[in-house]
Design a protein around this motif. Structure first.
Motif, mmCIF file in Angstrom:
data_model
loop_
_atom_site.group_PDB
_atom_site.id
_atom_site.type_symbol
_atom_site.label_atom_id
_atom_site.label_comp_id
_atom_site.label_asym_id
_atom_site.label_seq_id
_atom_site.Cartn_x
_atom_site.Cartn_y
_atom_site.Cartn_z
ATOM 1 N N HIS A 59 0.855 -1.182 0.000
ATOM 2 C CA HIS A 59 0.000 0.000 0.000
ATOM 3 C C HIS A 59 0.895 1.237 0.000
ATOM 4 N N HIS A 61 0.578 5.840 -0.020
ATOM 5 C CA HIS A 61 -0.334 6.949 0.233
ATOM 6 C C HIS A 61 0.070 8.156 -0.598
ATOM 7 N N LYS A 65 -4.548 11.834 -3.767
ATOM 8 C CA LYS A 65 -5.451 10.779 -4.252
ATOM 9 C C LYS A 65 -5.916 9.831 -3.155
ATOM 10 N N ASP A 67 -5.114 6.371 -0.514
ATOM 11 C CA ASP A 67 -4.328 5.158 -0.327
ATOM 12 C C ASP A 67 -4.473 4.224 -1.523
ATOM 13 N N ALA A 68 -3.339 3.752 -2.040
ATOM 14 C CA ALA A 68 -3.330 2.853 -3.198
ATOM 15 C C ALA A 68 -3.077 1.421 -2.748
ATOM 16 N N TYR A 87 -6.693 3.207 -6.507
ATOM 17 C CA TYR A 87 -7.202 3.923 -5.338
ATOM 18 C C TYR A 87 -8.647 3.484 -5.189
ATOM 19 N N PRO A 90 -10.701 6.597 -3.409
ATOM 20 C CA PRO A 90 -9.917 7.819 -3.591
ATOM 21 C C PRO A 90 -10.563 9.011 -2.885
#
Length: 121
Positions: A59, A61, A65, A67-68, A87, A90
């Protein structure tokens, strides 16, 4: 000061391959442009072949946008970790990319994308 990100529909068909395996193909990509970075294409989940993807524990950040989450890709007996990110929830300002994934250009090839390059989150 406004958000340094713009999102617009990308015109044309985008196909993403891992080796010779098509892992995504769409006419509905979104092009995200962020100040100081190359454009990133986000592909709707409906046009991504998740049979070739497995979510990882990675993960990251982004203050703009959110947290991916990341996925590894497999195909032709090969694999590459953290090849796609998304995301999933998002920030409101970039809510258009919910339900879309982006791919690491060092690990996949793009067809139908002249002059567009990807950038990591």
């Amino acid at each position: 000061m406004g958000l340094p990100i713009t999102i617009h529909p990308f015109s044309g068909t985008v196909t993403v391959r891992f080796l010779d395996v098509v892992i995504a193909s769409t006419t509905k990509a979104l092009e995200l442009r962020e100040a100081g970075h190359d454009p990133v294409l986000y592909i709707p989940f409906d046009d991504i072949y998740f049979v070739h993807l497995e979510k990882t524990a990675t993960h990251t950040h982004c203050p703009f946008k959110g947290d991916a989450s990341y996925w590894r890709v497999t195909g032709q007996g090969e694999a590459a970790n953290d090849t796609m990110w998304a995301y999933e929830e998002p920030k409101t300002e970039v809510s258009q990319i919910a339900g879309h994934g982006a791919f690491d250009p060092r690990k996949v090839t793009f067809e139908g994308v002249e002059g567009a390059r990807q950038v990591l989150p």
